[in-house]
Write an enzyme that holds these catalytic residues in place. Structure first.
Site, PDB file in Angstrom:
ATOM      1  N   SER A 147      -9.301  28.185 -44.634  1.00 20.04           N
ATOM      2  CA  SER A 147      -8.173  29.045 -45.009  1.00 20.04           C
ATOM      3  C   SER A 147      -8.140  30.264 -44.109  1.00 20.04           C
ATOM      4  CB  SER A 147      -8.326  29.497 -46.470  1.00 20.04           C
ATOM      5  OG  SER A 147      -7.366  30.479 -46.806  1.00 20.04           O
ATOM      6  N   TYR A 160     -13.118  33.837 -53.276  1.00 22.69           N
ATOM      7  CA  TYR A 160     -12.453  32.765 -52.532  1.00 22.69           C
ATOM      8  C   TYR A 160     -12.666  32.929 -51.031  1.00 22.69           C
ATOM      9  CZ  TYR A 160      -8.815  29.645 -50.806  1.00 22.69           C
ATOM     10  OH  TYR A 160      -8.138  28.653 -50.142  1.00 22.69           O
TER      11      TYR A 160
END
Length: 267
Positions: A147, A160
């Site tokens: 990501s 995250y």
């Protein structure tokens, strides 16, 4: 894979986290290219529908395995079944993962532990077992869905982002280790994608609306990912604006902190 694959026809592509979202779209794009698609996820009913759709796209049998990647014993069992019933994997796409946006001081640590078991440790377990077989054949491609959050950490993404930083670090070292064995390792670093990922990650339900033009289409991302299968591509970064921001963040960290803490803080 001593050179770029000219076709995915009859190649075995294994995708984790493929019952919905990006994983589902990757499965369909691979099937359209004639691949033998293997999909896995926790939700069996949705997974079986994806399997059926893949068979319609490819005109050949596809396979579905119920799998929770947070459970090592399940991973071992499923991968053994894959080798016995389908064959050795040509392309692995580690897509399974989830996020949760919350400030670090109030973040529930049981969720943090679960996130690392899925996003990081699960990916490592799957990769190791598949890569062992690839190493014996001296060919294969491992694609890890990371990501942009693994490059630019923003408020409320502490856990995250940490999990995706870990995926990037693991992948970068793995790429160097597997290169002599003719196995490619690619990381995919997308920005926000319009999928059900945000049903869990963003409890407010406003994040995608706040970032507007930066939101990616899952089919577009999936098409790009499938197009690089079998190639020695190091990274795929999307969208271009966030990729540029990531490079500036590395070169000018103080400015990067401003961008991440103010301009890109939309959670």
């Amino acid at each position: 894979m001593k050179k770029k694959l000219t076709t995915l026809k009859d190649k075995i592509v294994f995708i984790t986290g493929a019952s919905t979202g990006l994983g589902e779209k990757i499965a369909y794009e691979a099937a359209k290219k004639g691949a033998v698609v293997i999909v896995s996820a926790r939700r069996e009913d949705m997974l079986l529908q994806v399997k059926e759709n893949c068979e319609k796209f490819s005109g050949k049998e596809a396979f579905a395995f119920t799998l929770d990647v947070s459970k090592p014993d399940q991973i071992k069992k499923v991968i053994k079944e894959i080798y016995q019933t389908v064959g050795v994997v040509d392309v692995l796409v580690n897509n399974a993962g989830f996020g949760h946006f919350e400030e670090a001081l109030s973040f529930k640590m049981d969720i943090a532990e679960s996130m690392f078991r899925v996003n990081v440790l699960g990916l490592m377990y799957v990769t190791q077992l598949v890569a062992i077989e690839m190493a014996e054949r001296k060919q294969g491609h491992i694609i890890n869905i990371a990501s942009q959050a693994g490059k630019i950490a923003t408020p409320k993404s502490t856990v995250y982002s940490a999990s995706k930083f870990a995926v990037l670090g693991y992948s970068n070292a793995l790429r160097l280790e597997l290169k002599p064995l003719n196995i490619y390792v690619t990381t995919v670093n997308p920005g926000p994608i319009e999928t059900n990922f945000f049903d869990i990650a963003d409890e407010s339900g406003t994040y995608l609306d706040n970032i507007g033009r930066y939101v990616l289409n899952a089919e577009v991302v999936a098409n790009r990912i499938v197009s690089l299968m079998g190639t020695p591509r190091r990274e795929l970064n999307m969208p271009a604006m966030i990729e540029i921001a990531g490079k500036l963040y590395t070169l000018f960290p103080r400015i990067g902190d401003y961008l991440a803490g103010d301009l890109f803080n939309n959670k």
